[in-house]
Design an enzyme around this catalytic site. Structure first.
Site, PDB file in Angstrom:
ATOM      1  N   GLY A 220       0.800  -1.217   0.000  1.00  0.00           N
ATOM      2  CA  GLY A 220       0.000   0.000   0.000  1.00  0.00           C
ATOM      3  C   GLY A 220       0.833   1.268   0.000  1.00  0.00           C
ATOM      4  O   GLY A 220       1.918   1.346  -0.581  1.00  0.00           O
ATOM      5  N   SER A 221       0.337   2.264   0.709  1.00  0.00           N
ATOM      6  CA  SER A 221       0.931   3.608   0.647  1.00  0.00           C
ATOM      7  C   SER A 221       2.306   3.718   1.299  1.00  0.00           C
ATOM      8  O   SER A 221       2.953   4.764   1.166  1.00  0.00           O
ATOM      9  CB  SER A 221      -0.021   4.631   1.274  1.00  0.00           C
ATOM     10  N   THR A 222       2.753   2.690   1.996  1.00  0.00           N
ATOM     11  CA  THR A 222       4.140   2.728   2.476  1.00  0.00           C
ATOM     12  C   THR A 222       5.093   2.846   1.280  1.00  0.00           C
ATOM     13  O   THR A 222       6.202   3.371   1.410  1.00  0.00           O
ATOM     14  CB  THR A 222       4.496   1.486   3.305  1.00  0.00           C
ATOM     15  N   PHE A 223       4.660   2.374   0.090  1.00  0.00           N
ATOM     16  CA  PHE A 223       5.497   2.436  -1.107  1.00  0.00           C
ATOM     17  C   PHE A 223       5.665   3.867  -1.603  1.00  0.00           C
ATOM     18  O   PHE A 223       6.588   4.157  -2.368  1.00  0.00           O
ATOM     19  CB  PHE A 223       4.898   1.549  -2.200  1.00  0.00           C
ATOM     20  N   LYS A 224       4.777   4.773  -1.185  1.00  0.00           N
ATOM     21  CA  LYS A 224       4.929   6.175  -1.589  1.00  0.00           C
ATOM     22  C   LYS A 224       6.221   6.752  -1.011  1.00  0.00           C
ATOM     23  O   LYS A 224       6.810   7.674  -1.579  1.00  0.00           O
ATOM     24  CB  LYS A 224       3.731   6.985  -1.116  1.00  0.00           C
TER      25      LYS A 224
END
Length: 582
Positions: free
Chosen positions: A305-309
């Site tokens: 999820g948004s941890t990849f941002k």
């Protein structure tokens, strides 16, 4: 002729007469002697032939029996190993502070010699009084078999041995063995792993130790009843206990199907603690079944999820094409390939890079990835270790998955955490590289100094990029989705990740996989903490996003473990204020 002359003449005739008569007799004796000699030689040859035949028959019988044993099923021949194999030792496993995590204890196992059993039915009935869970039919078949040896029950307790001895069953005996004992039970199950009934490592660090040569030494009897040097791990059992306690409570409180967490030293790569639930007790591994054996931290891959941002923005900053002062238009959704990319809580305006991170903008992140391009995006994720199998001692490590062919839609969705699946441990290791000055350090479950880590480290981002990422993580902790992870005095910075869970190849809008990637103290990071929770139904404040459940788990881990790790709290703007009680 005188009398004397006559006597001489007669003697002379008698002599010649005797000589003439003896020649035929002498010839007969010679023939008789020759016949006797031939008969003796014939008898000797016959005896030698009989002896050779006898030896040949004996060896033929032995050879036949060996062939018979070789073709027979193992349990009908012998179920017992060598005594030195049964008593083979394993080294103690210790945590970084010398606390025992695994050790050998002496025990005994019950066996039978079926040919000495008088009454198999009676023997089974009497054994069942001490071992009520005994499989009566199986034991009966063993006692009635033609073998000379059969195991009946491995690794008895002293009380069971005493009670069986009191039964006085002929043909029943005990053999000494070694049994592995884990004082902490399930506390570090997925790190330690477990052994099989013969005390051989089959999972976790137990298996790793065997693969380093212990199994080969044990096979040739070199570890028989020997005291081996203990193996010290990087794990701090105090922190390990906290981590396991927090995720277990989180899974229950947030009504999830699984949870996990890791605490990692960002400068050495040492894993201080790592746990995944459901888990199992390595003292009784069979009870864990497949669900408990699964180590989701290193052997499970998920879309993070948004941890990849965090990695997408770091990629933009490191390329030099993006700075913290840049802005991107997040007013309208992006439509590509039949898909619509939109923000969960869209601001519908131009966002600065810090705002893209703070508001977790899918649109802004996608535009940064598009600016870098597909080759650069793929190269950066490979460089930071998110597209290759994680190198570490733990055997249970799964390789990440990615699209076979990267298209523009793939790059855009991967930028905000959809389309690439990695392990949570792998994500934490990559995150550590963004806050420790830009060095990617392979994780280890063994002690490692900073000097040794520096030799293994590879520079993956610039120091300026690392400084910018620490600022963004700190800002998100204060003003963004990481508020519930804050711990007074310890300056926690991090990024949430709320991803739709993939079920049967499709995204389920009502199920989330939530994660929180955090570092502390963020002004000079020493430790990286990552938590995840799978399919939670609730969270703090009633929500079920990562900020409501994964972030509070980080808060609980840091607040309880930071003092044990020697991290001193700082209060006030400059960190010099003291906590005073009135």
């Amino acid at each position: 002729m005188s009398f004397l002359s006559r006597i001489m003449v007669l003697k002379s005739k008698a002599h010649f007469s005797a000589g003439g008569n003896n020649r035929p007799a002498d010839s007969g004796l010679n023939v008789a002697f020759e016949g006797t000699r031939k008969k003796s030689a014939s008898r000797a040859k016959s005896r030698v032939a009989i002896i050779i035949a006898s030896f040949g028959l004996v060896y033929a019988v032995i050879g036949g029996r060996l062939v018979q044993y070789g073709l027979a099923q193992p349990e009908t021949v012998s179920s017992i190993g060598r005594a030195d194999s049964l008593m083979a030792s394993r080294p103690d496993i210790l945590d970084r502070n010398g606390e025992v995590l695994a050790t050998d204890i002496r025990t005994v196992s019950l066996y039978a010699e079926p040919h000495k059993i008088v009454d198999a039915d009676e023997a089974v009935e009497r054994l069942a009084t001490v071992l009520p869970d005994l499989n009566a039919r199986e034991i009966y078949n063993k006692l009635k078999s033609n073998s000379r040896f059969q195991w009946l029950r491995r690794q008895l307790t002293p009380k069971q041995q005493s009670e069986i001895l009191a039964l006085g069953i002929p043909g029943i005996g005990f053999r000494p063995e070694k049994r592995r004992f884990y004082p902490g039970g399930p506390t570090a199950a997925h790190i330690l792993g477990h052994v099989n009934i013969d005390n051989r490592g089959v999972a976790g660090m137990e298996r790793y130790i065997d693969e380093q040569g212990l199994a080969d030494l044990a096979a040739i009897g070199m570890t028989s009843d020997a005291k081996l040097e203990p193996v010290r791990l990087s794990i701090d059992v105090r922190v390990q206990n906290i981590v396991r306690d927090v995720i277990d409570a989180g899974m229950k409180n947030y009504q999830a199907i699984a949870a996990g967490a890791v605490v990692l030293d960002v400068h050495t790569g040492e894993v201080l603690a790592m746990a995944s639930v459901p888990d199992y007790d390595p003292n009784r591994p069979a009870e864990g079944a497949e669900e408990g054996w699964m180590n989701r931290m290193s052997n499970g891959t998920f879309e993070m999820g948004s941890t990849f941002k965090t990695f997408t923005i770091a990629m933009g900053l490191d390329s030099g094409k993006v700075t913290l002062n840049d802005s991107f238009d997040a007013t309208a959704p992006i439509r590509i390939g039949g898909f619509t990319i939109k923000d969960f809580h869209g601001k519908r305006r131009v966002l600065t890079v810090p705002e893209i991170f703070q508001y977790s903008s899918n649109i802004g992140t996608a535009k940064i990835a598009d600016l870098i391009g597909i080759p650069g995006h793929k190269e950066f994720l490979t460089r930071i270790g998110l597209l290759t199998r994680l190198p570490t001692e733990l055997p249970e490590v799964k390789a990440p998955s990615q699209p076979r062919e990267w298209k523009k839609i793939n790059s855009i969705t991967i930028s905000f955490g959809h389309g690439v699946s990695t392990t949570p441990l792998q994500t934490a290791v990559a995150g550590a590289a963004l806050v420790n000055g830009g060095k990617l350090i392979p994780p280890t479950f063994l002690p490692r100094s900073e000097e040794a880590a520096s030799e293994l480290a590879s520079a993956v981002v610039k120091k300026s990029t690392s400084e910018d990422m620490r600022y963004l993580l700190r800002w998100n902790g204060i003003a963004g989705s990481g508020k519930r992870a804050l711990v007074p005095g310890f300056n926690v910075g991090g990024k949430t990740g709320t991803a739709d869970k993939v079920v049967n190849g499709r995204y389920a809008s009502d199920l989330n996989f939530n994660a929180f990637l955090a570092a502390f103290p963020i002004d000079d990071p020493k430790y990286m903490v990552l938590t995840f929770i799978d399919a939670p139904k609730t969270g703090e404040g009633g929500g079920r996003t990562a900020g409501s459940n994964a972030a509070p788990m980080v808060r609980d881990i840091i607040s309880r473990s930071a003092p044990l790790l020697g991290v001193e709290p700082k209060f006030g703007e400059d960190g010099s204020a003291l906590l005073v009680s009135y």
